[in-house]
Design a protein around this motif. Structure first.
Motif, mmCIF file in Angstrom:
data_model
loop_
_atom_site.group_PDB
_atom_site.id
_atom_site.type_symbol
_atom_site.label_atom_id
_atom_site.label_comp_id
_atom_site.label_asym_id
_atom_site.label_seq_id
_atom_site.Cartn_x
_atom_site.Cartn_y
_atom_site.Cartn_z
ATOM 1 N N ASP A 1 2.637 -3.112 3.588
ATOM 2 C CA ASP A 1 2.008 -2.856 2.300
ATOM 3 C C ASP A 1 2.739 -3.675 1.251
ATOM 4 O O ASP A 1 3.910 -3.424 0.961
ATOM 5 C CB ASP A 1 2.074 -1.356 1.981
ATOM 6 N N PHE A 2 2.053 -4.659 0.706
ATOM 7 C CA PHE A 2 2.675 -5.587 -0.226
ATOM 8 C C PHE A 2 2.497 -5.134 -1.666
ATOM 9 O O PHE A 2 1.549 -4.433 -1.994
ATOM 10 C CB PHE A 2 2.065 -6.985 -0.051
ATOM 11 N N ALA B 1 0.232 -7.063 -5.252
ATOM 12 C CA ALA B 1 -0.055 -7.650 -3.940
ATOM 13 C C ALA B 1 0.905 -8.818 -3.732
ATOM 14 O O ALA B 1 1.662 -9.189 -4.625
ATOM 15 C CB ALA B 1 -1.499 -8.131 -3.881
ATOM 16 N N LEU B 2 0.850 -9.386 -2.559
ATOM 17 C CA LEU B 2 1.636 -10.577 -2.260
ATOM 18 C C LEU B 2 0.742 -11.790 -2.463
ATOM 19 O O LEU B 2 -0.353 -11.849 -1.897
ATOM 20 C CB LEU B 2 2.130 -10.532 -0.819
ATOM 21 N N LEU B 3 1.179 -12.735 -3.275
ATOM 22 C CA LEU B 3 0.435 -13.972 -3.507
ATOM 23 C C LEU B 3 1.092 -15.078 -2.698
ATOM 24 O O LEU B 3 2.242 -15.436 -2.924
ATOM 25 C CB LEU B 3 0.421 -14.336 -4.989
ATOM 26 N N GLU C 1 -6.363 -4.400 10.251
ATOM 27 C CA GLU C 1 -7.128 -4.395 9.007
ATOM 28 C C GLU C 1 -6.329 -5.136 7.949
ATOM 29 O O GLU C 1 -5.122 -4.926 7.812
ATOM 30 C CB GLU C 1 -7.378 -2.954 8.570
ATOM 31 N N ILE C 2 -7.005 -6.009 7.220
ATOM 32 C CA ILE C 2 -6.367 -6.747 6.139
ATOM 33 C C ILE C 2 -7.227 -6.608 4.892
ATOM 34 O O ILE C 2 -8.452 -6.669 4.956
ATOM 35 C CB ILE C 2 -6.147 -8.234 6.505
ATOM 36 N N ASP D 1 -3.073 -7.548 -0.039
ATOM 37 C CA ASP D 1 -2.692 -6.197 -0.458
ATOM 38 C C ASP D 1 -1.942 -5.498 0.668
ATOM 39 O O ASP D 1 -0.868 -4.953 0.465
ATOM 40 C CB ASP D 1 -3.933 -5.411 -0.867
ATOM 41 N N TYR D 2 -2.510 -5.532 1.870
ATOM 42 C CA TYR D 2 -1.829 -4.920 3.016
ATOM 43 C C TYR D 2 -2.380 -5.489 4.316
ATOM 44 O O TYR D 2 -3.479 -6.062 4.365
ATOM 45 C CB TYR D 2 -1.963 -3.388 3.014
#
Length: 185
Positions: free
Chosen positions: A26-27, A58-60, A92-93, A180-181
């Motif tokens: 989970d980012f 989120a992670l960019l 799942e992404i 996001d995850y």
């Protein structure tokens, strides 16, 4: 009477089976997603560049893919570990991207670049978040970006060393991918 006893036995058996907890990366700010690192084609002389940072909870993952010096890929790899994904059925992404290019979820049983990897392609240009569910049995087996076979036996997902993302489409240009995850369940 035997039907009742058999029914109670089956009920007890079904309730004693515990499902494995989902594995979730989970980012975002304040979330503990481990140490992820960048590995680009510079390891073999290429000129592509990328970086990862927290953005919009989120992670960019962003950068520029270059074909100079036989380059053409950027990647973001999770921490080395001992992951057993064999009991999971889905990945799942939740993501969004500024490009129609195809990214890949990369699952590595062995980390040397020349050994086969498991992968699933995803991506589309979207300003809104997209949630994609991928059956793990549909993963491709690839070696150095070339598909060897389509579909796997889930037992092959034991002893995974690393999970990550790669953009290796041999197309020059910039990209932005927000994640996001990533969840296995």
């Amino acid at each position: 009477m035997w039907t009742v006893i058999l029914g109670l036995f089956l009920y007890a058996q079904l309730n004693s089976v515990t499902m494995k907890e989902p594995l979730i990366f989970d980012f975002g700010e304040g979330k503990n997603f481990g140490r992820w690192s960048i590995i680009n084609d510079g390891v073999m002389g290429g000129m592509s560049q990328s970086q990862a940072k927290l953005d919009q909870d989120a992670l960019l993952f962003t950068g520029v893919v270059s074909l100079r010096n036989n380059g053409g890929f950027v990647s973001l790899r999770g921490p080395l570990g001992d992951y057993d994904l064999s009991e999971y059925r889905f990945c799942e992404i939740r993501y969004k991207s500024d490009t129609d290019r195809k990214f890949e979820i990369l699952i590595e049983k062995d980390t040397p670049f020349y050994l086969p990897k498991f992968r699933a392609k995803f991506g589309s240009k979207t300003q809104n978040w997209v949630t994609l569910t991928i059956p793990l049995k549909d993963l491709e087996i690839s070696r150095m970006g070339v598909t060897i076979s389509q579909g796997i036996d889930p037992n092959q997902l034991k002893d995974i060393q690393r999970i990550g993302f790669i953009l290796a489409d041999k197309q020059e240009g910039s990209f932005q991918l927000w994640i996001d995850y990533l969840k296995f369940y």
